[in-house]
Design a protein around this motif. Structure first.
Motif, PDB file in Angstrom:
ATOM      1  N   THR A   1       5.526 -10.999   2.510  1.00 38.97           N
ATOM      2  CA  THR A   1       4.272 -10.277   2.726  1.00 38.97           C
ATOM      3  C   THR A   1       3.437 -10.875   3.848  1.00 38.97           C
ATOM      4  OG1 THR A   1       3.197 -11.605   0.994  1.00 38.97           O
ATOM      5  CG2 THR A   1       4.122  -9.469   0.349  1.00 38.97           C
ATOM      6  N   SER A   2       3.762 -12.086   4.285  1.00 34.77           N
ATOM      7  CA  SER A   2       2.944 -12.740   5.308  1.00 34.77           C
ATOM      8  C   SER A   2       3.432 -12.493   6.734  1.00 34.77           C
ATOM      9  CB  SER A   2       2.874 -14.250   5.049  1.00 34.77           C
ATOM     10  OG  SER A   2       4.138 -14.854   5.233  1.00 34.77           O
TER      11      SER A   2
ATOM     12  N   GLY B   1       2.316  -8.628   7.048  1.00 35.99           N
ATOM     13  CA  GLY B   1       1.056  -8.299   6.390  1.00 35.99           C
ATOM     14  C   GLY B   1      -0.132  -9.059   6.925  1.00 35.99           C
ATOM     15  N   ALA B   2       0.065 -10.328   7.308  1.00 32.02           N
ATOM     16  CA  ALA B   2      -1.054 -11.116   7.831  1.00 32.02           C
ATOM     17  C   ALA B   2      -1.587 -10.514   9.126  1.00 32.02           C
ATOM     18  CB  ALA B   2      -0.609 -12.558   8.061  1.00 32.02           C
ATOM     19  N   GLU B   3      -0.685 -10.006   9.968  1.00 37.76           N
ATOM     20  CA  GLU B   3      -1.109  -9.394  11.230  1.00 37.76           C
ATOM     21  C   GLU B   3      -1.804  -8.058  10.989  1.00 37.76           C
ATOM     22  OE1 GLU B   3       2.094  -9.152  13.972  1.00 37.76           O
ATOM     23  OE2 GLU B   3       2.582 -11.285  13.850  1.00 37.76           O
ATOM     24  N   ILE B   4      -1.359  -7.335   9.972  1.00 39.60           N
ATOM     25  CA  ILE B   4      -2.018  -6.075   9.634  1.00 39.60           C
ATOM     26  C   ILE B   4      -3.411  -6.350   9.084  1.00 39.60           C
ATOM     27  CG2 ILE B   4      -1.960  -4.076   8.099  1.00 39.60           C
ATOM     28  CD1 ILE B   4       1.070  -4.103   8.320  1.00 39.60           C
ATOM     29  N   ASP B   5      -3.529  -7.381   8.249  1.00 39.51           N
ATOM     30  CA  ASP B   5      -4.819  -7.706   7.642  1.00 39.51           C
ATOM     31  C   ASP B   5      -5.858  -8.123   8.676  1.00 39.51           C
ATOM     32  OD1 ASP B   5      -3.783  -7.140   5.184  1.00 39.51           O
ATOM     33  OD2 ASP B   5      -3.372  -9.223   4.629  1.00 39.51           O
ATOM     34  N   ASP B   6      -5.442  -8.949   9.658  1.00 35.85           N
ATOM     35  CA  ASP B   6      -6.432  -9.417  10.645  1.00 35.85           C
ATOM     36  C   ASP B   6      -6.539  -8.502  11.874  1.00 35.85           C
ATOM     37  OD1 ASP B   6      -4.274 -10.019  12.332  1.00 35.85           O
ATOM     38  OD2 ASP B   6      -4.269 -12.145  11.800  1.00 35.85           O
TER      39      ASP B   6
ATOM     40  N   SER C   1       4.235  -4.836   2.499  1.00 38.44           N
ATOM     41  CA  SER C   1       3.106  -5.276   3.313  1.00 38.44           C
ATOM     42  C   SER C   1       2.706  -4.244   4.348  1.00 38.44           C
ATOM     43  CB  SER C   1       3.446  -6.607   3.999  1.00 38.44           C
ATOM     44  OG  SER C   1       4.443  -6.432   4.992  1.00 38.44           O
TER      45      SER C   1
ATOM     46  N   THR D   1       0.688  -1.325   2.070  1.00 36.36           N
ATOM     47  CA  THR D   1      -0.589  -1.585   1.412  1.00 36.36           C
ATOM     48  C   THR D   1      -1.143  -2.941   1.820  1.00 36.36           C
ATOM     49  OG1 THR D   1      -1.682  -1.888  -0.748  1.00 36.36           O
ATOM     50  CG2 THR D   1       0.638  -2.511  -0.593  1.00 36.36           C
ATOM     51  N   THR D   2      -2.456  -3.062   1.786  1.00 33.39           N
ATOM     52  CA  THR D   2      -3.099  -4.342   2.061  1.00 33.39           C
ATOM     53  C   THR D   2      -3.136  -5.223   0.813  1.00 33.39           C
ATOM     54  OG1 THR D   2      -5.270  -3.372   1.594  1.00 33.39           O
ATOM     55  CG2 THR D   2      -4.525  -3.382   3.904  1.00 33.39           C
ATOM     56  N   ARG D   3      -2.699  -4.684  -0.303  1.00 30.30           N
ATOM     57  CA  ARG D   3      -2.660  -5.445  -1.567  1.00 30.30           C
ATOM     58  C   ARG D   3      -1.211  -5.788  -1.931  1.00 30.30           C
ATOM     59  NH1 ARG D   3      -6.497  -1.491  -2.010  1.00 30.30           N
ATOM     60  NH2 ARG D   3      -8.620  -2.196  -2.500  1.00 30.30           N
TER      61      ARG D   3
END
Length: 244
Positions: free
Chosen positions: A72-73, A76-81, A154, A157-159
């Motif tokens: 998920t990182s 997902g980390a790039e999508i989140d930030d 990831s 969803t952001t969750r």
């Protein structure tokens, strides 16, 4: 860049994933697995604990959790930030982005999950034992399948971590591994990997309920389907980072 993978994305993703503070968490389950195995090898009597502990703890806790955190990182980390928009603004094919990040996630999980699983089995039953070799093969399969699922999650969803934990606890844990419904084993990543391991180890204590052929075919289908879904999700990502 020709080919299915992008070396720059692989390099950047590896450095970013291992450079984060939570990267220290990646090794914790593996250290616990090896330490407990060493204690049991020195104190336990009989050999039934080996496949039971390494199969249950390794394939239901260590490998899934390691895959969840890493899988998920990497994306997902790039999508989140929001930094993913810079990558998606380049002419790099979405398939290269997904496959490159998936390869990093799977490789790190093999390093931090599958290899410790083998080391634990080597301590418990010997490095050349069928149990050790079988668990290594199954653990590599688990790393591949789980990371495909979690990289896809990831992107959807952001969750991803929360949903991934629910999936592991409810589907893989309470239902699939307990086989409350027998058909659920056909849709269980844990059963795919355990059945592959059991194809070599031939040990009933691993609680594998699928044939090797079924496990390999279903594992490939799930992996490919997850990567295709993830690629299509990124393909409709707008430059602002919102799904179209």
């Amino acid at each position: 860049m020709p080919g299915p993978l992008n070396g720059v994305i692989i390099s950047v993703t590896f450095r970013a994933t291992m450079g984060r503070r939570r990267a220290l968490l990646f090794a914790v389950p593996a250290v616990v697995l090896i330490a407990v195995t060493a204690v049991l090898a020195a104190t336990a009597h009989g050999g039934s604990w080996q496949p039971e502990f390494l199969g249950d703890f390794g394939f239901t806790i260590v490998l899934p959790l390691t895959s969840l955190i890493i899988g998920t990182s990497v994306l997902g980390a790039e999508i989140d930030d929001g930094s993913v928009v810079h990558l998606l603004a380049t002419p790099v094919p979405r398939s290269q982005v997904v496959l490159s990040k998936f390869v990093v996630a799977a490789a790190l999980t093999i390093l931090l999950g599958a290899i410790p699983e083998y080391l634990g089995a080597a301590i418990a039953a010997g490095p050349g034992s069928r149990l050790a070799v079988g668990l290594l093969a199954g653990a590599v399969a688990a790393a591949v399948i789980y990371n495909a699922l979690f990289v896809m999650l990831s992107a959807l969803t952001t969750r991803a971590i929360a949903i991934g934990l629910i999936y592991l606890l409810v589907w893989e844990g309470l239902l699939a591994m307990a086989l409350v419904v027998s058909e659920i084993g056909l849709l269980s990543a844990g059963q795919y990997s355990l059945s592959i391991a059991n194809g070599i180890a031939s040990n009933k204590s691993l609680n594998a309920h699928l044939t090797v052929t079924t496990a390999v075919v279903m594992g490939l289908i799930v992996t490919l389907a997850a990567l295709v879904i993830c690629t299509r999700k990124l393909a409709v990502f707008s430059i602002r980072g919102d799904a179209a």
